[in-house]
Design an enzyme around this catalytic site. Structure first.
Site, PDB file in Angstrom:
ATOM      1  N   SER A  14      79.521 -12.774  71.760  1.00 22.95           N
ATOM      2  CA  SER A  14      79.324 -12.071  73.027  1.00 22.95           C
ATOM      3  C   SER A  14      80.247 -10.863  73.100  1.00 22.95           C
ATOM      4  O   SER A  14      81.479 -11.001  73.126  1.00 22.95           O
ATOM      5  CB  SER A  14      79.614 -13.009  74.201  1.00 22.95           C
ATOM      6  OG  SER A  14      79.715 -12.240  75.386  1.00 22.95           O
ATOM      7  N   HIS A  72      75.092 -11.272  71.347  1.00 25.73           N
ATOM      8  CA  HIS A  72      74.837 -11.633  72.748  1.00 25.73           C
ATOM      9  C   HIS A  72      75.355 -10.507  73.644  1.00 25.73           C
ATOM     10  O   HIS A  72      76.520 -10.128  73.568  1.00 25.73           O
ATOM     11  CB  HIS A  72      75.558 -12.947  73.051  1.00 25.73           C
ATOM     12  CG  HIS A  72      75.257 -13.523  74.388  1.00 25.73           C
ATOM     13  ND1 HIS A  72      74.088 -14.207  74.682  1.00 25.73           N
ATOM     14  CD2 HIS A  72      75.986 -13.550  75.538  1.00 25.73           C
ATOM     15  CE1 HIS A  72      74.117 -14.626  75.938  1.00 25.73           C
ATOM     16  NE2 HIS A  72      75.258 -14.227  76.485  1.00 25.73           N
ATOM     17  N   ASP A  82      75.842  -9.319  77.486  1.00 28.10           N
ATOM     18  CA  ASP A  82      75.925  -9.839  78.858  1.00 28.10           C
ATOM     19  C   ASP A  82      75.746  -8.733  79.876  1.00 28.10           C
ATOM     20  O   ASP A  82      76.558  -7.821  79.970  1.00 28.10           O
ATOM     21  CB  ASP A  82      77.285 -10.513  79.072  1.00 28.10           C
ATOM     22  CG  ASP A  82      77.343 -11.871  78.404  1.00 28.10           C
ATOM     23  OD1 ASP A  82      76.464 -12.704  78.686  1.00 28.10           O
ATOM     24  OD2 ASP A  82      78.261 -12.086  77.593  1.00 28.10           O
ATOM     25  N   MET A 102      75.477  -7.825  83.834  1.00 28.18           N
ATOM     26  CA  MET A 102      75.816  -8.348  85.171  1.00 28.18           C
ATOM     27  C   MET A 102      75.650  -7.237  86.202  1.00 28.18           C
ATOM     28  O   MET A 102      75.982  -6.082  85.931  1.00 28.18           O
ATOM     29  CB  MET A 102      77.267  -8.840  85.184  1.00 28.18           C
ATOM     30  CG  MET A 102      77.561  -9.873  84.115  1.00 28.18           C
ATOM     31  SD  MET A 102      79.228 -10.543  84.300  1.00 28.18           S
ATOM     32  CE  MET A 102      79.375 -11.478  82.761  1.00 28.18           C
ATOM     33  N   HIS A 116      71.373 -11.262  77.893  1.00 24.77           N
ATOM     34  CA  HIS A 116      71.529 -12.264  78.953  1.00 24.77           C
ATOM     35  C   HIS A 116      71.642 -11.541  80.287  1.00 24.77           C
ATOM     36  O   HIS A 116      72.662 -10.927  80.592  1.00 24.77           O
ATOM     37  CB  HIS A 116      72.798 -13.087  78.634  1.00 24.77           C
ATOM     38  CG  HIS A 116      73.118 -14.132  79.651  1.00 24.77           C
ATOM     39  ND1 HIS A 116      74.334 -14.805  79.669  1.00 24.77           N
ATOM     40  CD2 HIS A 116      72.397 -14.647  80.680  1.00 24.77           C
ATOM     41  CE1 HIS A 116      74.335 -15.674  80.650  1.00 24.77           C
ATOM     42  NE2 HIS A 116      73.181 -15.592  81.290  1.00 24.77           N
ATOM     43  N   MET A 160      72.229 -11.498  83.861  1.00 22.40           N
ATOM     44  CA  MET A 160      72.795 -12.172  85.040  1.00 22.40           C
ATOM     45  C   MET A 160      72.615 -11.229  86.214  1.00 22.40           C
ATOM     46  O   MET A 160      73.572 -10.661  86.754  1.00 22.40           O
ATOM     47  CB  MET A 160      74.271 -12.502  84.786  1.00 22.40           C
ATOM     48  CG  MET A 160      74.452 -13.646  83.802  1.00 22.40           C
ATOM     49  SD  MET A 160      76.081 -13.660  83.029  1.00 22.40           S
ATOM     50  CE  MET A 160      75.826 -12.488  81.715  1.00 22.40           C
ATOM     51  N   MET A 197      74.102 -22.789  80.607  1.00 22.19           N
ATOM     52  CA  MET A 197      75.451 -22.242  80.845  1.00 22.19           C
ATOM     53  C   MET A 197      76.460 -23.385  80.885  1.00 22.19           C
ATOM     54  O   MET A 197      76.266 -24.369  81.608  1.00 22.19           O
ATOM     55  CB  MET A 197      75.499 -21.485  82.176  1.00 22.19           C
ATOM     56  CG  MET A 197      74.676 -20.194  82.221  1.00 22.19           C
ATOM     57  SD  MET A 197      75.096 -18.991  80.951  1.00 22.19           S
ATOM     58  CE  MET A 197      76.828 -18.650  81.309  1.00 22.19           C
ATOM     59  N   ASP A 215      76.503 -21.250  76.405  1.00 25.46           N
ATOM     60  CA  ASP A 215      77.269 -20.036  76.684  1.00 25.46           C
ATOM     61  C   ASP A 215      78.395 -20.388  77.645  1.00 25.46           C
ATOM     62  O   ASP A 215      78.143 -20.777  78.792  1.00 25.46           O
ATOM     63  CB  ASP A 215      76.319 -18.997  77.306  1.00 25.46           C
ATOM     64  CG  ASP A 215      76.971 -17.653  77.572  1.00 25.46           C
ATOM     65  OD1 ASP A 215      78.167 -17.479  77.275  1.00 25.46           O
ATOM     66  OD2 ASP A 215      76.260 -16.773  78.100  1.00 25.46           O
TER      67      ASP A 215
HETATM   68  C1  DX5 Z   1      79.777 -15.111  81.034  1.00 26.11           C
HETATM   69  C2  DX5 Z   1      78.916 -14.700  79.885  1.00 26.11           C
HETATM   70  C3  DX5 Z   1      79.363 -15.241  78.576  1.00 26.11           C
HETATM   71  C4  DX5 Z   1      80.780 -14.904  78.175  1.00 26.11           C
HETATM   72  C5  DX5 Z   1      81.283 -16.100  77.440  1.00 26.11           C
HETATM   73  O1  DX5 Z   1      79.072 -15.126  82.198  1.00 26.11           O
HETATM   74  O2  DX5 Z   1      77.575 -15.098  80.065  1.00 26.11           O
HETATM   75  O3  DX5 Z   1      78.450 -14.820  77.543  1.00 26.11           O
HETATM   76  O4  DX5 Z   1      80.893 -13.774  77.355  1.00 26.11           O
HETATM   77  O5  DX5 Z   1      82.619 -15.912  77.193  1.00 26.11           O
HETATM   78  P1  DX5 Z   1      83.533 -17.037  76.516  1.00 26.11           P
HETATM   79  O6  DX5 Z   1      82.944 -17.331  75.166  1.00 26.11           O
HETATM   80  O7  DX5 Z   1      84.857 -16.365  76.445  1.00 26.11           O
HETATM   81  O8  DX5 Z   1      83.507 -18.229  77.416  1.00 26.11           O
HETATM   82 ZN    ZN Z   2      76.194 -14.699  78.320  1.00 23.85          ZN
END
Ligand code: DX5
Ligand code: ZN
Length: 235
Positions: free
Chosen positions: A19, A43, A45, A47, A76, A78, A146, A184
């Site tokens: 990620s 990956h 992310d 947001m 991903h 969010m 998650m 994740d």
């Molecule tokens: C958080 C993200 C994850 C995040 C995971 O909402 O969806 O992908 O990067 O981070 P770690 O591996 O540090 O828990």
């Molecule tokens: Zn993620």
């Protein structure tokens, strides 16, 4: 669409999806180059400051990375309104998009992703039950369980999600579906063992990769731990 696994013998491929949320955003290309020999997925992310209380990246960053990398971009989302942004992310170079079941309109979002030629993922927060995912399993390629509440990297893995992972795996096997089961949040060389045993096969890892001195070695370590665990499991 999830394919039917008539042989029932091939377990889904184990892979680590680093990620980039935990990478140095000032040197993203270098960070991606660093882990590329160790995996085929990245990956990403996304947001929106609304579905989760944090803002990250949008299509322009994905487009810049796309010009630089051939990895599968596992995007991903969010975000509260994925319908509005699926096409821009596809155009920017996302290969797969994962939307959250909590935002609703799931069947329409799945159809939209399919029409756009995206690989289709559906995510569930830790407190969202298996039953919310169940009606959609035959329509999707990937389930993301998650193992933290989304929004931030570096949180502690939530073992209470393990039974849900096992429920998804059992349902996929029963229906003969080849479905990627991704986890994740808080995944490292240790927690990957538990999620592999529960049935996950795609391991998102941010901190446990990019906050290490040797990110490529860390990817290898997580994959090795999962491979060793699966080797010891009953077929
Ligand atoms: C958080 C993200 C994850 C995040 C995971 O909402 O969806 O992908 O990067 O981070 P770690 O591996 O540090 O828990
Ligand atoms: Zn993620």
């Amino acid at each position: 669409m999830a394919t039917v696994d008539t042989a029932h013998s091939t377990a889904p491929t184990l892979r680590v999806a680093p990620s980039i949320l935990a990478a140095d955003f000032g040197s993203l290309a270098a960070a991606v180059d660093g882990i590329t020999p160790g995996t085929d997925w990245l990956h990403v992310d996304v947001m929106d400051g609304h579905f989760v209380p944090n803002l990250t990246i949008g299509p322009p960053v994905v487009a810049s990375l796309r010009a630089h990398s051939n990895l599968f971009f596992d995007t991903h989302l969010m975000i509260t309104d994925p319908a509005r942004y699926l096409e821009p992310f596809r155009d920017a170079g996302a290969d797969g998009c994962t939307v959250h079941v909590e935002v609703g309109e799931t069947a329409a979002l799945i159809a939209q992703m399919r029409d756009l030629g995206l690989r289709v993922g559906l995510a569930a927060n830790p407190d969202t039950p298996f039953e919310a995912l169940e009606p959609f399993l035959e329509m999707i390629d990937l389930v993301l369980c998650m193992t933290i509440f989304p929004g931030f990297g570096g949180q502690t893995f939530m073992a209470e999600v393990l039974p849900k992972i096992a429920q998804v795996r059992t349902a996929a096997l029963t229906a003969g579906l080849t479905l990627d089961i991704e986890v994740d949040g808080g995944i490292d060389e240790r927690t990957v063992v538990d999620v592999t045993r529960a049935g996950a096969n795609v391991f998102v890892a941010g901190s446990a990769v990019f906050n290490r001195e040797d990110p490529l070695g860390a990817v290898g370590g997580i994959l090795r731990a999962a491979t060793d665990e699966r080797a010891g499991m009953a077929p």
